[in-house]
Design a protein around this motif. Structure first.
Motif, PDB file in Angstrom:
ATOM      1  N   ASP A 161      -0.520  -4.740  13.724  1.00 37.79           N
ATOM      2  CA  ASP A 161       0.444  -3.384  13.175  1.00 37.79           C
ATOM      3  C   ASP A 161       0.587  -2.908  14.587  1.00 37.79           C
ATOM      4  O   ASP A 161      -0.083  -1.844  15.492  1.00 37.79           O
ATOM      5  CB  ASP A 161      -0.257  -3.012  11.853  1.00 37.79           C
ATOM      6  N   ALA A 162       1.742  -1.778  13.869  1.00 38.61           N
ATOM      7  CA  ALA A 162       2.942  -1.388  14.770  1.00 38.61           C
ATOM      8  C   ALA A 162       2.144  -0.222  14.517  1.00 38.61           C
ATOM      9  O   ALA A 162       2.499   0.786  16.110  1.00 38.61           O
ATOM     10  CB  ALA A 162       4.364  -1.283  14.935  1.00 38.61           C
ATOM     11  N   ALA A 219     -11.360  -6.821 -13.094  1.00 35.41           N
ATOM     12  CA  ALA A 219     -11.939  -6.357 -10.979  1.00 35.41           C
ATOM     13  C   ALA A 219     -11.165  -4.881 -11.424  1.00 35.41           C
ATOM     14  O   ALA A 219     -10.158  -5.087 -11.842  1.00 35.41           O
ATOM     15  CB  ALA A 219     -11.342  -7.485 -10.090  1.00 35.41           C
ATOM     16  N   GLU A 220     -11.259  -4.547  -9.854  1.00 33.55           N
ATOM     17  CA  GLU A 220     -10.714  -3.139  -9.688  1.00 33.55           C
ATOM     18  C   GLU A 220     -10.458  -3.213  -7.929  1.00 33.55           C
ATOM     19  O   GLU A 220     -10.746  -3.833  -7.385  1.00 33.55           O
ATOM     20  CB  GLU A 220     -11.630  -1.541  -9.762  1.00 33.55           C
ATOM     21  N   LEU A 221      -9.671  -2.635  -8.121  1.00 30.06           N
ATOM     22  CA  LEU A 221      -8.902  -2.708  -6.787  1.00 30.06           C
ATOM     23  C   LEU A 221      -9.405  -1.105  -6.231  1.00 30.06           C
ATOM     24  O   LEU A 221      -9.902  -0.157  -6.809  1.00 30.06           O
ATOM     25  CB  LEU A 221      -7.113  -1.477  -6.713  1.00 30.06           C
ATOM     26  N   VAL A 222     -10.648  -1.199  -5.128  1.00 30.08           N
ATOM     27  CA  VAL A 222     -11.463  -0.411  -4.184  1.00 30.08           C
ATOM     28  C   VAL A 222     -10.586   0.063  -3.102  1.00 30.08           C
ATOM     29  O   VAL A 222     -11.481   0.988  -2.459  1.00 30.08           O
ATOM     30  CB  VAL A 222     -12.371  -1.344  -4.153  1.00 30.08           C
ATOM     31  N   ALA A 223     -10.000  -0.558  -2.194  1.00 24.55           N
ATOM     32  CA  ALA A 223      -9.053  -0.062  -0.897  1.00 24.55           C
ATOM     33  C   ALA A 223      -8.118  -0.454  -1.169  1.00 24.55           C
ATOM     34  O   ALA A 223      -7.171  -1.531  -1.962  1.00 24.55           O
ATOM     35  CB  ALA A 223     -10.217  -0.295  -0.004  1.00 24.55           C
ATOM     36  N   THR A 224      -7.598  -0.028   0.138  1.00 30.97           N
ATOM     37  CA  THR A 224      -5.820  -0.789  -0.145  1.00 30.97           C
ATOM     38  C   THR A 224      -5.887  -0.855   1.593  1.00 30.97           C
ATOM     39  O   THR A 224      -6.260  -0.033   2.657  1.00 30.97           O
ATOM     40  CB  THR A 224      -4.896   0.334   0.049  1.00 30.97           C
ATOM     41  N   ARG A 225      -5.219  -1.798   2.197  1.00 28.95           N
ATOM     42  CA  ARG A 225      -5.113  -1.675   4.356  1.00 28.95           C
ATOM     43  C   ARG A 225      -3.533  -2.162   4.122  1.00 28.95           C
ATOM     44  O   ARG A 225      -3.351  -3.704   3.320  1.00 28.95           O
ATOM     45  CB  ARG A 225      -6.039  -3.112   3.922  1.00 28.95           C
ATOM     46  N   ARG A 226      -3.024  -1.540   4.951  1.00 25.43           N
ATOM     47  CA  ARG A 226      -1.787  -3.195   5.198  1.00 25.43           C
ATOM     48  C   ARG A 226      -1.310  -3.035   6.738  1.00 25.43           C
ATOM     49  O   ARG A 226      -2.219  -2.531   7.468  1.00 25.43           O
ATOM     50  CB  ARG A 226      -0.318  -1.064   5.304  1.00 25.43           C
ATOM     51  N   TRP A 227      -0.749  -4.377   6.199  1.00 22.76           N
ATOM     52  CA  TRP A 227      -0.947  -4.933   8.068  1.00 22.76           C
ATOM     53  C   TRP A 227       0.896  -5.100   8.142  1.00 22.76           C
ATOM     54  O   TRP A 227       1.360  -6.250   7.951  1.00 22.76           O
ATOM     55  CB  TRP A 227      -1.351  -6.505   7.769  1.00 22.76           C
ATOM     56  N   GLY A 228       1.614  -4.666   8.599  1.00 21.83           N
ATOM     57  CA  GLY A 228       3.243  -4.595   8.742  1.00 21.83           C
ATOM     58  C   GLY A 228       3.895  -4.491   7.471  1.00 21.83           C
ATOM     59  O   GLY A 228       3.622  -3.406   6.752  1.00 21.83           O
ATOM     60  N   LYS A 229       4.037  -4.841   6.969  1.00 20.03           N
ATOM     61  CA  LYS A 229       5.054  -5.539   6.116  1.00 20.03           C
ATOM     62  C   LYS A 229       3.903  -5.518   4.769  1.00 20.03           C
ATOM     63  O   LYS A 229       4.684  -5.347   4.137  1.00 20.03           O
ATOM     64  CB  LYS A 229       5.889  -5.517   5.773  1.00 20.03           C
ATOM     65  N   TRP A 230       3.054  -6.127   5.324  1.00 16.40           N
ATOM     66  CA  TRP A 230       1.913  -6.757   3.800  1.00 16.40           C
ATOM     67  C   TRP A 230       1.327  -5.609   3.610  1.00 16.40           C
ATOM     68  O   TRP A 230       0.109  -4.881   3.715  1.00 16.40           O
ATOM     69  CB  TRP A 230       1.289  -7.573   4.610  1.00 16.40           C
ATOM     70  N   VAL A 262       5.434  -7.836  17.183  1.00 20.60           N
ATOM     71  CA  VAL A 262       4.447  -6.433  16.544  1.00 20.60           C
ATOM     72  C   VAL A 262       4.791  -6.676  14.873  1.00 20.60           C
ATOM     73  O   VAL A 262       5.662  -6.482  14.488  1.00 20.60           O
ATOM     74  CB  VAL A 262       4.931  -5.372  17.185  1.00 20.60           C
ATOM     75  N   ALA A 263       3.973  -6.316  14.447  1.00 15.53           N
ATOM     76  CA  ALA A 263       4.004  -6.732  12.995  1.00 15.53           C
ATOM     77  C   ALA A 263       4.284  -5.194  12.000  1.00 15.53           C
ATOM     78  O   ALA A 263       3.356  -4.144  12.027  1.00 15.53           O
ATOM     79  CB  ALA A 263       2.956  -6.600  11.652  1.00 15.53           C
ATOM     80  N   GLY A 264       5.699  -5.409  11.344  1.00 17.08           N
ATOM     81  CA  GLY A 264       5.679  -3.925  10.335  1.00 17.08           C
ATOM     82  C   GLY A 264       7.670  -3.683  10.849  1.00 17.08           C
ATOM     83  O   GLY A 264       8.314  -2.724   9.537  1.00 17.08           O
ATOM     84  N   ILE A 265       8.166  -4.128  11.592  1.00 13.20           N
ATOM     85  CA  ILE A 265       9.674  -3.296  11.823  1.00 13.20           C
ATOM     86  C   ILE A 265      10.253  -4.371  11.855  1.00 13.20           C
ATOM     87  O   ILE A 265      10.312  -6.123  12.137  1.00 13.20           O
ATOM     88  CB  ILE A 265       9.755  -3.632  13.875  1.00 13.20           C
ATOM     89  N   GLY A 266      12.083  -4.055  11.115  1.00 20.76           N
ATOM     90  CA  GLY A 266      12.531  -4.610  10.013  1.00 20.76           C
ATOM     91  C   GLY A 266      14.026  -3.877  10.448  1.00 20.76           C
ATOM     92  O   GLY A 266      13.892  -3.496  11.625  1.00 20.76           O
ATOM     93  N   ASN A 267      15.022  -4.799  10.152  1.00 24.35           N
ATOM     94  CA  ASN A 267      15.796  -4.547  10.621  1.00 24.35           C
ATOM     95  C   ASN A 267      16.436  -2.774  11.588  1.00 24.35           C
ATOM     96  O   ASN A 267      17.052  -2.520  11.683  1.00 24.35           O
ATOM     97  CB  ASN A 267      16.845  -5.199  10.196  1.00 24.35           C
ATOM     98  N   VAL A 268      16.238  -2.236  10.430  1.00 27.33           N
ATOM     99  CA  VAL A 268      16.647  -0.503  10.193  1.00 27.33           C
ATOM    100  C   VAL A 268      16.329  -0.007  10.582  1.00 27.33           C
ATOM    101  O   VAL A 268      16.407   0.801  11.728  1.00 27.33           O
ATOM    102  CB  VAL A 268      16.334  -0.508   8.882  1.00 27.33           C
ATOM    103  N   TYR A 269      14.945  -0.624  11.097  1.00 21.87           N
ATOM    104  CA  TYR A 269      14.103   0.789  11.851  1.00 21.87           C
ATOM    105  C   TYR A 269      14.161  -0.042  13.628  1.00 21.87           C
ATOM    106  O   TYR A 269      13.764   0.677  14.117  1.00 21.87           O
ATOM    107  CB  TYR A 269      12.711   0.837  11.470  1.00 21.87           C
ATOM    108  N   ALA A 270      14.532  -0.956  13.794  1.00 19.06           N
ATOM    109  CA  ALA A 270      14.241  -1.549  14.932  1.00 19.06           C
ATOM    110  C   ALA A 270      15.993  -1.122  15.379  1.00 19.06           C
ATOM    111  O   ALA A 270      15.734  -0.656  16.840  1.00 19.06           O
ATOM    112  CB  ALA A 270      14.814  -3.188  14.859  1.00 19.06           C
TER     113      ALA A 270
END
Length: 264
Positions: A135-136, A49-60, A167-175
């Motif tokens: 996503d935040a 396969a090829e990776l054809v794109a990327t998509r971020r959702w929170g920390k994923w 809300v997806a994406g915020i962890g301890n440091v950025y909170a």
DNA sequence: TTCCATGTTCCGCA
DNA sequence: TTGCGGAACATGGA
């Protein structure tokens, strides 16, 4: 390290190195790193396969495949990506390697085995299964919907910010950074904050994440006035110069300025 | 040696 | 029933 801004940096890195190249083979060293599918299935789905794109959702991070479905990556508490020639040494704690037909490879690193790789046929369904809120930084999360999602929650504001279902994406440091800039004590009850105050927090949240994501999550490049550069017992508040303090909120260490971040 | 760490998931309790 | 808080998980550094 990997919160939303860091993963945004990994996404750009993957985009710049690994898109549209045929995966000759994939190797996963440790079956514990793969979740949801078997290690063999993961390797089989990636091969050819090829990776054809990327998509971020929170920390994923998701990378749709030319053959259908998408590679799913989560980096846990420490991790990253490393693209290099096939003959180069793999970094320590490499968990998954994509060997490209062009003679390069992409190593997925996650030290504590809390990260994971998987394959999904539907990114939106995957997010729903993992109870991810918007996503935040997503366009859909405007000020009023942010306020609505937080209102009525029972716990501390910091717990709500870190709750990926809210809300997806915020962890301890950025909170901690957002609460510092919004001048809110981390243990403040959400119910003590009115819509105006939550709206201000929304504005701060978006600004902090945008600025940090632009730097790829590199904390050393954070603006001088930010508190995240100063986590630690001997450190002082960048605003008033007073000594920072720490408490546990929801089991995680919160650094804050007792003078600037009044409770309530 | 013991404690702590930037995350997610599971479980017990209100 | 739902949401919240704590513990578990794995590994390494202070």
């Amino acid at each position: 390290m990997p919160e939303l801004p860091d993963v945004a940096g990994f996404q750009r890195y993957l985009d710049a190195t690994s898109l549209h190249q045929r995966i000759a083979s994939a190797s996963c060293h440790d079956p514990r790193f793969v979740k949801g599918v078997s290690r063999r299935a993961l390797q089989r789905r990636l091969k050819g396969a090829e990776l054809v794109a990327t998509r971020r959702w929170g920390k994923w991070l998701f990378a749709p495949l030319s053959t259908g479905g998408a590679l799913v990556l989560h980096f846990g508490m420490t991790g990253g990506l490393d693209y290099a020639a096939a003959g180069d040494d793999e970094p320590r704690h490499t968990r998954l390697v994509l060997h490209f037909a062009n003679g390069y490879r992409l190593a997925v690193i996650s030290q504590r085995m809390i990260g994971r790789a998987s394959i999904t046929d539907d990114v939106d369904a995957f997010a729903a299964e993992h109870d991810l809120g918007p996503d935040a930084l997503s366009d859909g999360l405007d000020r009023s919907s942010f306020v609505e999602r937080l209102s009525g929650r029972r716990g501390a504001i910091k717990s709500a910010l870190m709750n990926q279902a809210v809300v997806a994406g915020i962890g301890n440091v950025y909170a901690d950074e957002m609460l510092f800039q919004a001048k809110l004590h981390p243990a403040t009850a959400v119910t003590d904050l009115d819509a105006d105050r939550l709206g201000e927090l929304y504005t701060v949240m978006r600004r902090v994440l945008r600025v940090a994501a632009r730097k790829g999550g590199n904390g050393e490049q954070a603006p001088r006035g930010w508190v995240l550069r100063r986590r630690g017992a001997e450190e002082t508040c960048p605003r008033c110069g007073g000594r920072l303090d720490s408490i546990k909120v929801n089991g995680r260490t919160s650094w804050f300025c007792p003078a600037c971040q009044a409770k309530g």
